[in-house]
Design a protein around this motif. Structure first.
Motif, PDB file in Angstrom:
ATOM      1  N   HIS A 356       0.880  -1.237  -0.024  1.00  0.00           N
ATOM      2  CA  HIS A 356       0.005   0.059  -0.118  1.00  0.00           C
ATOM      3  C   HIS A 356       0.799   1.190   0.034  1.00  0.00           C
ATOM      4  O   HIS A 356       0.332   2.438  -0.331  1.00  0.00           O
ATOM      5  CB  HIS A 356      -0.844  -0.144   1.243  1.00  0.00           C
ATOM      6  N   LEU A 357       2.113   1.122   0.407  1.00  0.00           N
ATOM      7  CA  LEU A 357       3.174   2.345   0.229  1.00  0.00           C
ATOM      8  C   LEU A 357       3.610   2.486  -1.013  1.00  0.00           C
ATOM      9  O   LEU A 357       4.472   3.384  -1.277  1.00  0.00           O
ATOM     10  CB  LEU A 357       4.066   2.225   1.440  1.00  0.00           C
ATOM     11  N   GLY A 358       3.477   1.415  -1.864  1.00  0.00           N
ATOM     12  CA  GLY A 358       3.889   1.463  -3.381  1.00  0.00           C
ATOM     13  C   GLY A 358       4.787   0.085  -3.690  1.00  0.00           C
ATOM     14  O   GLY A 358       5.191  -0.664  -2.700  1.00  0.00           O
ATOM     15  N   ALA A 359       4.730  -0.318  -4.876  1.00  0.00           N
ATOM     16  CA  ALA A 359       4.833  -1.571  -5.133  1.00  0.00           C
ATOM     17  C   ALA A 359       6.524  -1.441  -5.183  1.00  0.00           C
ATOM     18  O   ALA A 359       7.251  -2.446  -4.835  1.00  0.00           O
ATOM     19  CB  ALA A 359       4.522  -2.018  -6.715  1.00  0.00           C
ATOM     20  N   ARG A 360       7.125  -0.725  -5.740  1.00  0.00           N
ATOM     21  CA  ARG A 360       8.538  -0.305  -5.865  1.00  0.00           C
ATOM     22  C   ARG A 360       9.173  -0.275  -4.827  1.00  0.00           C
ATOM     23  O   ARG A 360      10.492  -0.983  -4.243  1.00  0.00           O
ATOM     24  CB  ARG A 360       8.999   0.598  -7.044  1.00  0.00           C
ATOM     25  N   PRO A 361       8.916   0.380  -3.786  1.00  0.00           N
ATOM     26  CA  PRO A 361       9.546   0.708  -2.505  1.00  0.00           C
ATOM     27  C   PRO A 361       9.498  -0.669  -1.796  1.00  0.00           C
ATOM     28  O   PRO A 361      10.522  -1.024  -1.135  1.00  0.00           O
ATOM     29  CB  PRO A 361       8.586   1.748  -1.632  1.00  0.00           C
ATOM     30  N   THR A 362       8.595  -1.668  -1.889  1.00  0.00           N
ATOM     31  CA  THR A 362       8.206  -2.876  -1.443  1.00  0.00           C
ATOM     32  C   THR A 362       9.353  -3.884  -2.010  1.00  0.00           C
ATOM     33  O   THR A 362      10.234  -4.474  -1.136  1.00  0.00           O
ATOM     34  CB  THR A 362       7.068  -3.448  -1.447  1.00  0.00           C
ATOM     35  N   LEU A 363       9.574  -3.657  -3.496  1.00  0.00           N
ATOM     36  CA  LEU A 363      10.523  -4.641  -3.955  1.00  0.00           C
ATOM     37  C   LEU A 363      11.982  -4.152  -3.489  1.00  0.00           C
ATOM     38  O   LEU A 363      12.881  -4.697  -3.383  1.00  0.00           O
ATOM     39  CB  LEU A 363      10.444  -4.571  -5.526  1.00  0.00           C
ATOM     40  N   LEU A 364      12.329  -2.821  -3.390  1.00  0.00           N
ATOM     41  CA  LEU A 364      13.593  -2.253  -3.019  1.00  0.00           C
ATOM     42  C   LEU A 364      13.876  -2.626  -1.583  1.00  0.00           C
ATOM     43  O   LEU A 364      15.229  -3.019  -1.304  1.00  0.00           O
ATOM     44  CB  LEU A 364      13.580  -0.714  -3.146  1.00  0.00           C
ATOM     45  N   ALA A 365      13.109  -2.880  -0.668  1.00  0.00           N
ATOM     46  CA  ALA A 365      13.033  -3.046   0.460  1.00  0.00           C
ATOM     47  C   ALA A 365      13.738  -4.643   0.541  1.00  0.00           C
ATOM     48  O   ALA A 365      14.404  -4.872   1.184  1.00  0.00           O
ATOM     49  CB  ALA A 365      11.817  -2.857   1.444  1.00  0.00           C
ATOM     50  N   ALA A 366      12.936  -5.665  -0.525  1.00  0.00           N
ATOM     51  CA  ALA A 366      13.468  -6.791  -0.535  1.00  0.00           C
ATOM     52  C   ALA A 366      14.796  -6.822  -1.015  1.00  0.00           C
ATOM     53  O   ALA A 366      15.666  -7.615  -0.232  1.00  0.00           O
ATOM     54  CB  ALA A 366      12.691  -7.704  -1.316  1.00  0.00           C
ATOM     55  N   VAL A 367      15.299  -6.039  -1.743  1.00  0.00           N
ATOM     56  CA  VAL A 367      16.614  -5.941  -2.510  1.00  0.00           C
ATOM     57  C   VAL A 367      17.610  -5.495  -1.330  1.00  0.00           C
ATOM     58  O   VAL A 367      18.782  -6.204  -1.128  1.00  0.00           O
ATOM     59  CB  VAL A 367      16.755  -4.975  -3.625  1.00  0.00           C
ATOM     60  N   VAL A 368      17.286  -4.550  -0.580  1.00  0.00           N
ATOM     61  CA  VAL A 368      18.258  -4.156   0.380  1.00  0.00           C
ATOM     62  C   VAL A 368      18.358  -5.266   1.671  1.00  0.00           C
ATOM     63  O   VAL A 368      19.535  -5.386   1.972  1.00  0.00           O
ATOM     64  CB  VAL A 368      17.683  -2.870   1.117  1.00  0.00           C
ATOM     65  N   ILE A 369      17.378  -5.875   1.829  1.00  0.00           N
ATOM     66  CA  ILE A 369      17.423  -6.943   3.026  1.00  0.00           C
ATOM     67  C   ILE A 369      18.255  -8.005   2.752  1.00  0.00           C
ATOM     68  O   ILE A 369      19.174  -8.529   3.154  1.00  0.00           O
ATOM     69  CB  ILE A 369      15.958  -7.324   3.417  1.00  0.00           C
TER      70      ILE A 369
END
Length: 398
Positions: A356-369
């Protein structure tokens, strides 16, 4: 391909076909009987929930002979499935849930039992290859079996799928009986080895097992965390029909098959830890590629993620098999499965909320983790304490 290796690959093909077909049909069947999508989704939860009991179920594996156990569990599953013949309407839906739970328990026991049995049937140099081939076989069945199961369900109904799914465990049991054990496994663990702490100690105190399992856990958790974001990317960002998700699933499945075929050779060259790092990094790159607003790159990202995930999983399983004392292998393998797949229970709903905060920020969070896990692994060299055999450090498993 040697005899035992071929038998284990055949076991993965058969068991993967029967279970994948039944898992999909269970949800469809419940949906047709009740009209409730929530109840249909709960069938999948029943299958995966028993993984949380892995450390306790794994202790059972260490207390009984492993080949009779996996044969017995398969035959028990074949005996339980015909209960679904009694399903005639919404009032018998509970039977589908009960059988789904039985599937979940059998997965934990059979996976731990087979993981513990493999080192007794194969040489250490063959483990990585065979684990990779098994992964490719299972992923291949995930592409074929759901379609076959759904087609059979549409043609002849749920009871026909029950017949098919009940036959495969019997055939799998026969294949297990045909395996030649080259080395006799050690006997039952001593009284001092029978606590859960002994198995957990092997997994967590030895870097050779702890780190590959942790990398697999991070990658698998992020695959669940990013699922809702991928849906949003396809529908909202790329403006493609929902059927395109099937293209991405097929692309990821193709990557998983290719990755499984190559991973054994890489484990011999880089070791489980190196392959786990590479797999986690590849999965992160796959998530990053899906952020780009061009559908061919999104498909390429699915292939990369498909290659990376089985690399992390096979690396972790091989590390457990090669660095665990034989009497503890069942519970350590089951505990590792809990560590790797248990976080999905939290990661999937978190990802559904984060999108709900955005699809790309969610994917980028997965990348960072994922990349943080890779960097943390590479920046911490092994210590003499890590290199010492776990049996010499832990009084609980002497």
């Amino acid at each position: 391909m040697r005899r035992n290796a071929g038998l284990f690959v055949a076991i993965s093909l058969l068991s993967g076909f029967g279970s994948s077909a039944m898992s999909l049909v269970a949800g469809i069947w419940i949906l047709d009987l009740t009209g409730s999508t929530s109840l249909a989704a709960l069938a999948g939860l029943c299958v995966y929930a028993p993984v949380l009991a892995g450390p306790w179920l794994g202790a059972v594996v260490d207390r009984v002979p492993r080949r009779p156990l996996v044969i017995g569990v398969n035959l028990a599953l074949a005996a339980v499935l015909p209960a679904l013949f009694a399903v005639r309407g919404p009032g018998q839906t509970w039977l589908i849930f009960a059988v789904s739970c039985a599937y979940g328990v059998s997965y934990v026991l059979i996976d731990a039992g087979e993981t513990a049995l493999l080192p007794s049937a194969l040489s250490a140099s063959e483990l990585g290859d065979v684990n990779g081939w098994r992964s490719s076989a299972q992923e291949g069945m995930k592409l074929v079996a759901p379609l076959a199961g759904a087609g059979l369900y549409a043609w002849r109904g749920g009871h026909a799928v029950v017949v098919l799914s009940a036959a495969t465990p019997v055939l799998v049991a026969l294949l297990y009986a045909a395996v030649r054990l080259r080395r006799t496994p050690q006997g039952r663990p001593s009284l001092s080895d029978r606590g859960l702490r002994a198995g957990i100690s092997v997994l967590t105190r030895q870097r050779a097992t702890r780190v590959p399992v942790a990398l697999a856990a991070v990658s698998i958790a992020m695959s669940g965390f990013s699922t809702a974001a991928i849906y949003a990317i396809v529908v909202s960002e790329l403006r493609l029909p929902t059927t395109f998700l099937g293209v991405l699933a097929s692309a990821q499945g193709a990557g998983s098959i290719a990755g499984g075929l190559a991973v054994g050779r890489l484990i011999r060259r880089w070791g489980p830890l190196g392959v786990g790092v590479a797999g986690t990094a590849l999965f992160a790159l796959g998530c990053l590629a899906r952020c780009l607003p061009w559908w061919p790159v999104t498909v390429g990202g699915a292939v990369l993620a498909g290659v990376g995930l089985p690399w992390t999983l096979v690396a972790a399983v091989t590390a457990v098999q090669t660095h665990t004392p034989t009497p503890l292998l069942g519970r350590v393998a089951a505990t590792a499965n809990t560590a790797m797949f248990g976080p999905l229970v939290v990661a999937i709903p978190l990802g559904s909320a984060a999108v709900h905060l955005g699809a790309r920020p969610t994917l980028l969070a997965a990348v960072v983790i994922c990349l943080t896990a890779v960097v943390a692994t590479l920046c911490r060299p092994p210590t003499p304490h890590d290199a010492r055999p776990v049996a010499a450090r832990d009084p609980a498993i002497r």
